[in-house]
Design a protein around this motif. Structure first.
Motif, PDB file in Angstrom:
ATOM      1  N   UNK A  20       0.895  -1.058   0.130  1.00 59.31           N
ATOM      2  CA  UNK A  20      -0.654  -0.103  -0.255  1.00 59.31           C
ATOM      3  C   UNK A  20       0.661   1.424  -0.149  1.00 59.31           C
ATOM      4  N   UNK A  21       2.017   1.288   0.559  1.00 61.43           N
ATOM      5  CA  UNK A  21       2.972   2.484   1.162  1.00 61.43           C
ATOM      6  C   UNK A  21       3.944   3.122  -0.459  1.00 61.43           C
ATOM      7  N   UNK A  22       3.899   1.764  -1.397  1.00 60.96           N
ATOM      8  CA  UNK A  22       4.818   2.052  -2.463  1.00 60.96           C
ATOM      9  C   UNK A  22       3.177   2.267  -3.430  1.00 60.96           C
ATOM     10  N   UNK A  23       1.930   1.577  -3.678  1.00 59.31           N
ATOM     11  CA  UNK A  23       0.923   2.077  -4.048  1.00 59.31           C
ATOM     12  C   UNK A  23       0.508   3.534  -4.283  1.00 59.31           C
ATOM     13  N   UNK A  24       0.358   3.845  -2.963  1.00 60.86           N
ATOM     14  CA  UNK A  24       0.323   5.246  -2.462  1.00 60.86           C
ATOM     15  C   UNK A  24       1.052   6.251  -2.739  1.00 60.86           C
ATOM     16  N   UNK A  25       2.374   6.114  -2.731  1.00 62.24           N
ATOM     17  CA  UNK A  25       3.959   6.470  -3.186  1.00 62.24           C
ATOM     18  C   UNK A  25       3.764   6.714  -5.020  1.00 62.24           C
ATOM     19  N   UNK A  26       3.252   6.181  -5.489  1.00 63.22           N
ATOM     20  CA  UNK A  26       3.778   6.258  -6.928  1.00 63.22           C
ATOM     21  C   UNK A  26       2.353   6.732  -7.850  1.00 63.22           C
ATOM     22  N   UNK A  27       1.129   6.402  -6.892  1.00 58.28           N
ATOM     23  CA  UNK A  27      -0.462   6.986  -7.484  1.00 58.28           C
ATOM     24  C   UNK A  27      -1.040   7.585  -6.534  1.00 58.28           C
ATOM     25  N   UNK A  28      -0.532   8.212  -5.523  1.00 59.54           N
ATOM     26  CA  UNK A  28      -0.611   9.090  -4.705  1.00 59.54           C
ATOM     27  C   UNK A  28      -1.856   8.761  -4.009  1.00 59.54           C
ATOM     28  N   UNK A  32      -9.446   0.769  -5.102  1.00 57.95           N
ATOM     29  CA  UNK A  32     -10.573   0.516  -4.582  1.00 57.95           C
ATOM     30  C   UNK A  32      -9.873  -1.334  -4.862  1.00 57.95           C
ATOM     31  N   UNK A  33      -9.808  -1.239  -6.032  1.00 58.89           N
ATOM     32  CA  UNK A  33      -9.510  -2.864  -6.505  1.00 58.89           C
ATOM     33  C   UNK A  33      -8.204  -3.315  -5.772  1.00 58.89           C
ATOM     34  N   UNK A  34      -6.676  -2.234  -5.331  1.00 59.21           N
ATOM     35  CA  UNK A  34      -6.070  -3.304  -4.807  1.00 59.21           C
ATOM     36  C   UNK A  34      -6.166  -3.171  -3.452  1.00 59.21           C
ATOM     37  N   UNK A  35      -7.114  -2.421  -2.856  1.00 59.84           N
ATOM     38  CA  UNK A  35      -7.459  -2.795  -1.733  1.00 59.84           C
ATOM     39  C   UNK A  35      -7.955  -4.035  -0.975  1.00 59.84           C
ATOM     40  N   UNK A  36      -9.082  -4.689  -2.269  1.00 57.93           N
ATOM     41  CA  UNK A  36      -9.637  -5.624  -2.558  1.00 57.93           C
ATOM     42  C   UNK A  36      -8.546  -6.388  -2.688  1.00 57.93           C
ATOM     43  N   UNK A  89      -6.592   9.736 -19.292  1.00 57.31           N
ATOM     44  CA  UNK A  89      -6.627  11.290 -18.921  1.00 57.31           C
ATOM     45  C   UNK A  89      -5.260  11.958 -18.735  1.00 57.31           C
ATOM     46  N   UNK A  90      -4.704  11.244 -17.516  1.00 61.19           N
ATOM     47  CA  UNK A  90      -3.950  11.645 -17.192  1.00 61.19           C
ATOM     48  C   UNK A  90      -2.691  11.414 -18.538  1.00 61.19           C
ATOM     49  N   UNK A  91      -2.878  10.612 -19.130  1.00 68.42           N
ATOM     50  CA  UNK A  91      -1.493   9.468 -20.628  1.00 68.42           C
ATOM     51  C   UNK A  91      -2.197  10.695 -21.472  1.00 68.42           C
ATOM     52  N   UNK A  92      -3.231  11.400 -21.556  1.00 69.49           N
ATOM     53  CA  UNK A  92      -3.134  13.219 -22.255  1.00 69.49           C
ATOM     54  C   UNK A  92      -4.045  12.249 -23.475  1.00 69.49           C
ATOM     55  N   UNK A  93      -4.962  10.468 -23.078  1.00 68.66           N
ATOM     56  CA  UNK A  93      -6.078  10.216 -23.976  1.00 68.66           C
ATOM     57  C   UNK A  93      -7.299  11.600 -24.688  1.00 68.66           C
TER      58      UNK A  93
END
Length: 180
Positions: A20-28, A32-36, A89-93
């Motif tokens: 979770x710490x690593x995910x939060x560091x990368x994604x902010x 929910x999918x990852x917590x599940x 959207x974040x990737x510019x699509x």
């Protein structure tokens, strides 16, 4: 209502807390999918490793998001359509291009061949004809791209099926697939 509970962010499981710490560091945050998915730390770690490796592949972030949206649409996964619309959207699509893919339409660009082929991989259960492969190559892609597209599509099939089974609560702006 979710059928598989999401683990709390303050979990006492040290392995999960580290993920979770690593995910939060990368994604902010930790979607929910990852917590599940963390109900099985091995599954979450496998997902993150596969996803991370593909992030260093030949396709751009935007191209991977298009493939993910094609799979989400083909598998009627609203969670993934929502998540990958936000990531796209974040990737510019372009929002209109993403909606075209989600609704089952085709893009006119070379990236449209990624979408078309990812859909075929899902809908034809991985059985592509010689003509399908030649058509993909005719858009300027090669065998390495095809291998990677199979991997990207397979990863997204996993998350699509996972979300169907878990009934994962959508924690992104909601986007529905054409079958919804």
């Amino acid at each position: 209502m979710q059928r598989i509970d999401a683990l709390p962010l303050d979990t006492q499981d040290a392995a999960v807390a580290g993920l979770f710490t690593a995910i939060k560091g990368k994604m902010g945050g930790v979607p929910n999918i990852m917590r599940t998915m963390a109900q099985s730390p091995a599954a979450l770690e496998g997902y993150l490793g596969f996803s991370g490796a593909l992030g260093n592949g030949r396709f751009t972030d935007a191209q991977r998001e298009l493939a993910a949206l094609a799979a989400a649409s083909a598998n009627s996964c609203d969670y993934c359509a929502s998540a990958h619309s936000a990531l796209g959207k974040m990737a510019g699509l372009d929002a209109a291009d993403m909606q075209t893919v989600i609704s089952g339409g085709q893009l006119a660009s070379a990236d449209g061949k990624i979408v078309e082929t990812a859909r075929k991989i899902v809908n034809q259960r991985g059985v592509l004809s010689d003509a399908d492969v030649a058509d993909f190559y005719s858009a300027g892609f090669d065998a390495g791209h095809l291998v990677e597209l199979v991997a990207v599509t397979a990863l997204n099939i996993f998350t699509n099926y996972f979300n169907h089974i878990a009934a994962t609560e959508i924690d992104f702006p909601v986007v529905t697939t054409k079958a919804a």
